[in-house]
Design a protein around this motif. Structure first.
Motif, mmCIF file in Angstrom:
data_model
loop_
_atom_site.group_PDB
_atom_site.id
_atom_site.type_symbol
_atom_site.label_atom_id
_atom_site.label_comp_id
_atom_site.label_asym_id
_atom_site.label_seq_id
_atom_site.Cartn_x
_atom_site.Cartn_y
_atom_site.Cartn_z
ATOM 1 N N HIS A 1 0.838 -1.206 0.000
ATOM 2 C CA HIS A 1 0.000 0.000 0.000
ATOM 3 C C HIS A 1 0.877 1.261 0.000
ATOM 4 O O HIS A 1 0.660 2.187 -0.782
ATOM 5 C CB HIS A 1 -0.877 -0.048 1.262
ATOM 6 C CG HIS A 1 -2.095 0.825 1.215
ATOM 7 N ND1 HIS A 1 -3.133 0.610 0.342
ATOM 8 C CD2 HIS A 1 -2.447 1.915 1.947
ATOM 9 C CE1 HIS A 1 -4.076 1.528 0.552
ATOM 10 N NE2 HIS A 1 -3.671 2.340 1.519
ATOM 11 N N MET A 2 1.895 1.249 0.869
ATOM 12 C CA MET A 2 2.778 2.424 0.999
ATOM 13 C C MET A 2 3.644 2.603 -0.259
ATOM 14 O O MET A 2 3.825 3.722 -0.750
ATOM 15 C CB MET A 2 3.697 2.273 2.224
ATOM 16 C CG MET A 2 2.979 2.029 3.528
ATOM 17 S SD MET A 2 2.006 3.426 4.060
ATOM 18 C CE MET A 2 3.280 4.507 4.628
ATOM 19 N N VAL A 3 4.173 1.487 -0.771
ATOM 20 C CA VAL A 3 5.040 1.563 -1.964
ATOM 21 C C VAL A 3 4.249 2.097 -3.159
ATOM 22 O O VAL A 3 4.721 2.972 -3.895
ATOM 23 C CB VAL A 3 5.660 0.176 -2.277
ATOM 24 C CG1 VAL A 3 6.304 0.168 -3.655
ATOM 25 C CG2 VAL A 3 6.683 -0.198 -1.200
ATOM 26 N N LEU A 4 3.019 1.569 -3.340
ATOM 27 C CA LEU A 4 2.177 2.039 -4.442
ATOM 28 C C LEU A 4 1.872 3.530 -4.306
ATOM 29 O O LEU A 4 1.905 4.280 -5.282
ATOM 30 C CB LEU A 4 0.869 1.249 -4.477
ATOM 31 C CG LEU A 4 0.845 -0.007 -5.349
ATOM 32 C CD1 LEU A 4 -0.461 -0.766 -5.136
ATOM 33 C CD2 LEU A 4 0.991 0.339 -6.823
ATOM 34 N N MET A 5 1.564 3.951 -3.072
ATOM 35 C CA MET A 5 1.275 5.365 -2.827
ATOM 36 C C MET A 5 2.499 6.223 -3.177
ATOM 37 O O MET A 5 2.397 7.296 -3.774
ATOM 38 C CB MET A 5 0.873 5.557 -1.354
ATOM 39 C CG MET A 5 0.477 6.967 -0.973
ATOM 40 S SD MET A 5 1.865 7.983 -0.430
ATOM 41 C CE MET A 5 2.353 7.161 1.085
ATOM 42 N N TRP A 6 3.684 5.729 -2.807
ATOM 43 C CA TRP A 6 4.944 6.452 -3.073
ATOM 44 C C TRP A 6 5.182 6.566 -4.586
ATOM 45 O O TRP A 6 5.525 7.617 -5.101
ATOM 46 C CB TRP A 6 6.087 5.697 -2.398
ATOM 47 C CG TRP A 6 7.394 6.435 -2.415
ATOM 48 C CD1 TRP A 6 8.279 6.518 -3.448
ATOM 49 C CD2 TRP A 6 7.957 7.210 -1.352
ATOM 50 N NE1 TRP A 6 9.362 7.281 -3.104
ATOM 51 C CE2 TRP A 6 9.189 7.719 -1.824
ATOM 52 C CE3 TRP A 6 7.554 7.520 -0.051
ATOM 53 C CZ2 TRP A 6 10.027 8.517 -1.028
ATOM 54 C CZ3 TRP A 6 8.384 8.301 0.735
ATOM 55 C CH2 TRP A 6 9.595 8.794 0.247
ATOM 56 N N VAL A 7 4.967 5.446 -5.294
ATOM 57 C CA VAL A 7 5.250 5.412 -6.733
ATOM 58 C C VAL A 7 4.225 6.242 -7.519
ATOM 59 O O VAL A 7 4.581 6.992 -8.429
ATOM 60 C CB VAL A 7 5.248 3.943 -7.243
ATOM 61 C CG1 VAL A 7 5.281 3.883 -8.763
ATOM 62 C CG2 VAL A 7 6.432 3.189 -6.653
ATOM 63 N N GLN A 8 2.940 6.111 -7.139
ATOM 64 C CA GLN A 8 1.888 6.790 -7.907
ATOM 65 C C GLN A 8 1.725 8.254 -7.526
ATOM 66 O O GLN A 8 0.971 8.969 -8.168
ATOM 67 C CB GLN A 8 0.547 6.074 -7.690
ATOM 68 C CG GLN A 8 0.509 4.695 -8.327
ATOM 69 C CD GLN A 8 -0.768 3.944 -7.981
ATOM 70 O OE1 GLN A 8 -1.437 4.239 -6.993
ATOM 71 N NE2 GLN A 8 -1.097 2.952 -8.790
ATOM 72 N N LYS A 9 2.419 8.704 -6.489
ATOM 73 C CA LYS A 9 2.340 10.039 -5.861
ATOM 74 C C LYS A 9 0.960 10.289 -5.255
ATOM 75 O O LYS A 9 -0.040 9.674 -5.634
ATOM 76 C CB LYS A 9 2.745 11.164 -6.817
ATOM 77 C CG LYS A 9 1.716 11.589 -7.865
ATOM 78 C CD LYS A 9 2.285 12.657 -8.767
ATOM 79 C CE LYS A 9 1.220 13.136 -9.737
ATOM 80 N NZ LYS A 9 1.648 14.109 -10.682
#
Length: 391
Positions: A195-203
């Protein structure tokens, strides 16, 4: 140098994250002293009203943590309060994402991970809440068994597998313990990381405002601004949980006594996140279907199957499908990085409020006995009114 938008509502999800960290730390402490065994022992601890009472080793060790381990009761209460805040934080975060439309393309996968996290958190809460083997959690476990055994064809097998034989069996506490401290937290940890990685990548999405568009993020950098803000916010969250654990008593298991299948206490309520399932069970009319006209071929107890599976199915399935249904209905296939204000999308806002009201009525009616006793209203009338309101 990654930029994080400055808006208070983006910190709602952090409450759930920090509560999860507190849960892992306090839970680790409790595992050193808890004995997940249903073997019978005679209590000989410092709590006089239960001296000489036969109880399970699990309940005796929960009493030992409460009265004999230094800081044990504080840790138990921190763990329980953090669990409530974890689920509450996820719910509020989910509502923020829903009402601002932050689940739209390209964030559908992260939304689905969030729905899965919420579902798992409910199961994790149920397994943890059942571990002390007191009369209150035993009542919840009895309902869980009733739901499992009511399932057509597979119910008996699931129940015998879970309890290791006839209810209550000898194995359910040990099995729930393994699920509660190993399997589900491991899955939660993996999903939260994704969840956190996706949020980081997708901004991040950001609220509409001056100079903000779909191609930029206006805010402060991760280091030092967001890092300091997040660190302070963790301390605030921990302070609130520790304050609640110190001054607000939760789950005094010694007052309930050990679980015996023959007893049930009046006015028993589950933790808030299970309240809507409790309410749906209490509101449901006593319907059942005897297959082929006789009960020999099996009975479908709709009074248990429908309230246990349908409301949860409506809420969770509705949440999971919503981004895709909305995209199909509106024909909007663009990427969205600017959040909507709820007033600017009245359709979504009204659908969301309908779901909250549906959930809220079921949750409230999970305490229909307490409501009728307190306000001196007929219990039947609270149930009839609840049936109308939920529809």
């Amino acid at each position: 140098r990654k930029i994080f938008p400055d808006h208070w509502s983006f910190l709602l999800g952090e409450i759930a994250l920090y509560s999860f960290i507190i849960l892992l730390l306090s839970g680790t402490f409790l595992t050193f002293f808890f004995k997940p065994s249903m073997m019978h022992v005679i209590y000989d601890g410092p709590y006089d009203p239960l001296k000489g009472v036969v109880m399970s080793e699990a309940y005796a060790s929960a009493l030992e943590i409460s009265f004999e381990v230094r800081g044990g009761l504080l840790m138990r209460q921190i763990h329980h309060w953090a669990a409530l805040l974890f689920v509450a934080g996820m719910m509020v975060h989910m509502l923020r994402v829903f009402f601002t439309g932050a689940y739209r393309k390209p964030r559908e996968l992260n939304w689905l991970i969030g729905v899965l996290l919420l579902t798992l958190a409910l199961v994790e809460g149920l397994t943890g809440y059942s571990l002390p083997d007191d009369l209150l959690s035993g009542a919840g476990l009895r309902i869980t068994e009733g739901v499992a055994i009511s399932l057509p064809l597979v119910g008996t097998y699931i129940t015998f597998f879970l309890f290791g034989g006839e209810y209550p069996g000898e194995d359910v506490i040990a099995r729930f313990y393994s699920l509660h401290i190993l399997l589900i937290p491991g899955i939660l940890l993996a999903l939260i990381s994704a969840h956190m990685v996706l949020m980081w990548v997708q901004k991040h999405t950001q609220m509409p405002g001056k100079g903000r568009n779909n191609h930029n993020v206006v805010g402060a950098p991760f280091y030092p601004a967001f890092m300091l803000k997040a660190g302070a916010y963790f301390m605030f969250t921990f302070a609130v949980v520790a304050g609640l654990a110190t001054f607000a008593q939760i789950n005094p298991i010694w007052a309930f006594g050990p679980y015996t299948p023959a007893d049930i206490s009046a006015g028993s309520q589950p933790d808030f996140y299970m309240g809507f399932l409790e309410g749906s069970l209490r509101l449901m009319p006593p319907w059942e279907i005897n297959l082929f006209g006789t009960s020999e071929f099996g009975t479908l107890p709709l009074s248990v199957i429908i309230p246990a599976l349908v409301p949860m199915g409506i809420v969770m399935t509705g949440l999971a499908l919503y981004p895709f249904v909305e995209r199909w209905v509106t024909g909007d296939n663009r990427e969205h990085h600017i959040a909507d204000r709820p007033r600017n999308n009245p359709h979504r806002t009204s659908i969301g409020m309908a779901a909250i009201t549906f959930y809220g009525v079921l949750w409230l009616l999970g305490a229909n006995d307490e409501i009728s006793a307190f306000f001196q209203i007929s219990l039947n009338w609270t149930t009839y009114i609840g049936r109308v309101l939920v529809l």
